[in-house]
Design an enzyme around this catalytic site. Structure first.
Site, PDB file in Angstrom:
ATOM      1  N   GLY A 256     -24.858  -2.834  27.471  1.00 14.00           N
ATOM      2  CA  GLY A 256     -25.649  -1.636  27.701  1.00 14.00           C
ATOM      3  C   GLY A 256     -24.771  -0.412  27.893  1.00 14.00           C
TER       4      GLY A 256
ATOM      5  N   ARG B 121     -25.044  -9.790  35.049  1.00 13.28           N
ATOM      6  CA  ARG B 121     -25.792  -8.528  35.150  1.00 13.28           C
ATOM      7  C   ARG B 121     -27.270  -8.837  35.384  1.00 13.28           C
ATOM      8  NH1 ARG B 121     -28.202  -4.254  35.821  1.00 13.28           N
ATOM      9  NH2 ARG B 121     -27.980  -2.370  34.527  1.00 13.28           N
TER      10      ARG B 121
ATOM     11  N   PRO C 295       0.554   5.920  -0.371  1.00 13.70           N
ATOM     12  CA  PRO C 295      -0.378   7.031  -0.158  1.00 13.70           C
ATOM     13  C   PRO C 295      -1.416   7.163  -1.272  1.00 13.70           C
ATOM     14  CG  PRO C 295       1.842   7.714   0.405  1.00 13.70           C
ATOM     15  CD  PRO C 295       1.960   6.345  -0.187  1.00 13.70           C
TER      16      PRO C 295
ATOM     17  N   THR D 196       0.825  -1.213   0.000  1.00 13.92           N
ATOM     18  CA  THR D 196       0.000   0.000   0.000  1.00 13.92           C
ATOM     19  C   THR D 196       0.861   1.266   0.000  1.00 13.92           C
ATOM     20  OG1 THR D 196      -1.716  -1.178   1.208  1.00 13.92           O
ATOM     21  CG2 THR D 196      -1.811   1.214   1.256  1.00 13.92           C
TER      22      THR D 196
ATOM     23  N   GLU E 238      -5.973  -6.474   4.406  1.00 10.12           N
ATOM     24  CA  GLU E 238      -5.802  -7.466   3.326  1.00 10.12           C
ATOM     25  C   GLU E 238      -6.947  -7.441   2.316  1.00 10.12           C
ATOM     26  OE1 GLU E 238      -3.061  -7.940   3.958  1.00 10.12           O
ATOM     27  OE2 GLU E 238      -2.701  -8.476   6.015  1.00 10.12           O
TER      28      GLU E 238
ATOM     29  N   THR F 208     -10.297  -4.537   1.502  1.00 10.65           N
ATOM     30  CA  THR F 208     -11.550  -4.132   2.132  1.00 10.65           C
ATOM     31  C   THR F 208     -12.681  -5.059   1.693  1.00 10.65           C
ATOM     32  OG1 THR F 208     -12.188  -2.663   0.330  1.00 10.65           O
ATOM     33  CG2 THR F 208     -10.809  -1.719   2.080  1.00 10.65           C
TER      34      THR F 208
ATOM     35  N   GLY G 273      -3.217   1.145  -3.570  1.00 10.90           N
ATOM     36  CA  GLY G 273      -3.264  -0.066  -2.750  1.00 10.90           C
ATOM     37  C   GLY G 273      -3.560  -1.212  -3.679  1.00 10.90           C
TER      38      GLY G 273
END
Length: 389
Positions: free
Chosen positions: A343, A272, A129, A127, A367, A369, A132
């Site tokens: 919660g 809980r 800038p 990858t 690896e 998206t 990729g």
């Protein structure tokens, strides 16, 4: 010929030991890692001693010789603990090892594999800038100079870059974008080579103790034997083949962490109380637990099938992409349900549900998206359909 890997009895004994180590040593250290953003040196030394950096290396190079199924199961068990433990080992035993074993010269294997198996940390530089998955936009160049090459460019979001001793760098050896990405080659670049610098470790949403940073190369001279396999134009193919292992590793990490998250949610639900009884007695809480269990099981089955096929020598591009896509999305849903079951406490940093939620998010990006993997899967489906017509 099927890859039988490590002796199965030895492997099962190793997994039993690893499960205990994860629960008795790695999980208790998580609080310290969250506070320091660093894996303690003594734990790293123990992980090296256990051989966790060399599980996929061939035995003749100091590794354990695990096949894909065994390697991925090891990742799944290790990933019950926080993600940094997988991150520190994963590039060694996944993409870098796979690339060197499949494509390296005999000399490259003999030089690098024993060092990686012993725990020298590796990075994988694809990858940038501005690129990729789009190799045509790759800006890093490798220009012939005498018997070697001069590399210039920047790699971004590179796991383990601040700690690495070597990086497998993808660079273009042709100015033109060539068919089948033949303009990209792969280079084994020592991180102490003159001209190599590493940016500061990026601050992240989650995954404390795991580090990513830029690798910057300014007129970095490497010898000709740094070219992986000794042949130009194979870099992107090597990267994509290595990504199959990387994607199965992320799928396993997602499944392993989802199991940890579900165990935490189940424990909290039984402890809980509301309206005088444990919230685990409420059917809508049970529905979230049940959905999580079913989805984890589905991911585990997908991973088992994909790794079995890989060990049988089948091409698993679609299976690896599918398993990674489903498992990473599943882990996000399980983490979200865990916060919901906790919660208001699930939104507080003092409870682990909040950390789980942040940690899990990047698995849908690592690896490839989810969206890139949808394209990979669909394009292969359409290609197969067209060839059968």
């Amino acid at each position: 010929m099927p890859d039988t890997g490590m002796d199965q009895d030895v492997f099962e004994a190793f997994i039993d030991q690893l499960k205990r180590y994860v629960r008795e040593r790695l999980i208790p250290a998580e609080k310290q890692i969250v506070e320091t953003d660093c894996i303690p040196d003594d734990i790293l030394a123990e992980m090296r001693e256990m051989g966790l950096f060399g599980i996929t290396m061939p035995v003749e190079y100091g590794g354990s010789g695990m096949n894909v199924s065994q390697y991925v199961e090891t990742i799944r068990q290790l990933s019950y603990a926080m993600p940094c433990y997988r991150s520190i080992t994963s590039i060694n035993i996944g993409m870098t090892c796979s690339a060197i074993v499949k494509s390296g010269t005999a000399e490259q294997k003999a030089y690098w594999l024993p060092r990686l198996a012993a725990g020298e940390i590796a990075s994988f530089g694809l990858t940038e800038p501005g690129s990729g998955s789009d190799s045509a936009a790759m800006a890093t160049t490798a220009v012939r100079s005498g018997n070697g090459y001069v590399l210039n460019g920047t790699k971004r979001y590179i796991t383990n870059a601040p700690l690495a001793k070597v990086a497998l760098i993808m660079a273009r050896t042709s100015k033109e974008a060539l068919p089948k990405n033949a303009h990209v080659s792969a280079f084994l670049v020592p991180m102490d080579a003159p001209g190599v610098s590493v940016g500061k470790s990026d601050k992240k949403m989650g995954q404390a103790g795991s580090h990513i940073a830029d690798i910057v190369m300014e007129d970095v001279h490497v010898a000709g034997d740094a070219l992986l396999g000794g042949e130009e134009g194979k870099g992107f193919l090597i990267a994509m083949q290595s990504l199959n292992n990387g994607r199965l590793s992320v799928a396993a990490a997602s499944a392993g962490y989802a199991r940890r998250i579900l165990d935490s949610a189940t424990r909290y639900a039984t402890e809980r109380k509301a309206f005088g009884e444990p919230i685990a007695n409420f059917q809508l809480i049970q529905a979230m637990l049940a959905d999580s269990q079913a989805e984890i099981y589905a991911a585990e089955c997908m991973i088992a099938d994909a790794t079995r096929r890989a060990d049988a020598g089948e091409a698993v591009l679609v299976q690896a992409a599918s398993a990674k896509m489903f498992a990473s999305e599943m882990c996000g849903r399980v983490a979200d349900r865990c916060v919901q079951i906790y919660g208001g406490a699930g939104y507080l940093a003092e409870y682990e549900a909040e950390r789980f939620f942040r940690d899990a998010r990047v698995y849908r990006i690592y690896e490839g998206t989810t969206q890139i993997l949808q394209l990979v899967i669909a394009k292969n489906m359409l290609r197969e359909f067209a060839s059968a017509a």
